[in-house]
Scaffold this motif. Sequence first.
Motif, short mmCIF file in Angstrom:
data_model
loop_
_atom_site.label_atom_id
_atom_site.label_comp_id
_atom_site.label_asym_id
_atom_site.label_seq_id
_atom_site.Cartn_x
_atom_site.Cartn_y
_atom_site.Cartn_z
N TYR A 168 39.40 -19.68 -12.60
CA TYR A 168 38.91 -19.23 -11.29
C TYR A 168 39.69 -18.04 -10.75
O TYR A 168 39.31 -17.47 -9.73
CB TYR A 168 38.91 -20.39 -10.29
N ASN A 192 32.49 -16.04 -21.36
CA ASN A 192 33.05 -17.30 -20.90
C ASN A 192 34.54 -17.15 -20.65
O ASN A 192 35.27 -16.60 -21.49
CB ASN A 192 32.85 -18.38 -21.97
N ARG A 204 33.88 -21.01 -16.53
CA ARG A 204 32.94 -20.18 -15.77
C ARG A 204 32.27 -19.23 -16.75
O ARG A 204 32.89 -18.78 -17.72
CB ARG A 204 33.66 -19.39 -14.67
N LEU A 212 26.42 -14.59 -12.94
CA LEU A 212 27.12 -15.85 -12.74
C LEU A 212 26.13 -16.97 -12.49
O LEU A 212 25.22 -16.84 -11.67
CB LEU A 212 28.08 -15.74 -11.56
N ARG A 214 25.78 -21.49 -12.13
CA ARG A 214 26.55 -22.70 -11.84
C ARG A 214 26.87 -23.49 -13.10
O ARG A 214 27.81 -24.30 -13.11
CB ARG A 214 25.79 -23.58 -10.83
N LEU A 241 32.11 -27.30 -15.23
CA LEU A 241 31.53 -26.05 -14.75
C LEU A 241 31.37 -26.14 -13.24
O LEU A 241 31.49 -27.22 -12.67
CB LEU A 241 30.18 -25.81 -15.42
N PRO A 242 31.10 -25.01 -12.56
CA PRO A 242 30.94 -25.08 -11.10
C PRO A 242 29.89 -26.10 -10.66
O PRO A 242 30.03 -26.72 -9.60
CB PRO A 242 30.52 -23.65 -10.74
#
Length: 276
Positions: A168, A192, A204, A212, A214, A241-242
């Motif tokens: 992040y 990635n 991410r 981008l 999720r 992942l997000p």
Amino acid sequence: MRVPFTKMHGLGNDFVMLDARERTLPPVTGPVAAALADRRTGIGCDQLILLQPASADAPGADFRMRIFNSDGSEVQSCGNAARAVALLHGSDAAVETAGGTIRVSPRDAGAEVDMGAPRFDWDDIPLAYAMDTAAMPVGWPYAGGTMHNPAAVNVGNPHVVFFVEDAYAVPLAEVGPDIETDALFPERINVNVASVSSGELTLRVWERGTGLTRACGTGACATAVAAIRRGLVQSPVTVHLPGGALTIAWQQGGTIMMTGPAQTAFTGSFEWEDFA
């Protein structure tokens, strides 16, 4: 012509699903896909998924899945969409994709997908010239650091994977487009960035043609495979992942098994002529 659709997502990676297996639709072109994907003037999605009868050169496939990114470009594979397709279809199936035939199996609140065997040869990614894809001798600077020695893996579509201290902390929205379109990757690349903690991965993804997202199922597969090859994690591994977590299992010489959720958001219909 009024056309029904199903809006689905896998960990927030969202899709407009068009089912043309038993009804004929006009040709889906890049501009049509991009118009439907537009979040202000269309239905809105990361990818448009078109289901069709299997082609003659895919023996054993039950049907075909075509995948269009939000910019209208057509790509070979999408792991999150494969789970959504399994849920939509409702039973085990062999699904033809441009990246090869995959097998999908619905599970409680999601699906298990056999994504096939990863490919590592430089010309299978493809790269512009030969190099070691396990630890590529290249790097890209960004504000605050440099990402270097990535791995490259083709899991139906091409991925480059950087292992960093903090996924992040990388300004992926800034560096992702530069890497995606670098001349080293003649067909562009999915980017990635991953970090390892307690035997699990945090990931991410900058998706080519989308940006981008999720979650990225093929990105999770490629990253898990690269991490297992380097001895950073063991199979099966949880990839965070997000949008949530996926479980990826892979052994050297085998196929990649991905397990995770998928969900229907809503159904609707639209006039084809409004987007053609």
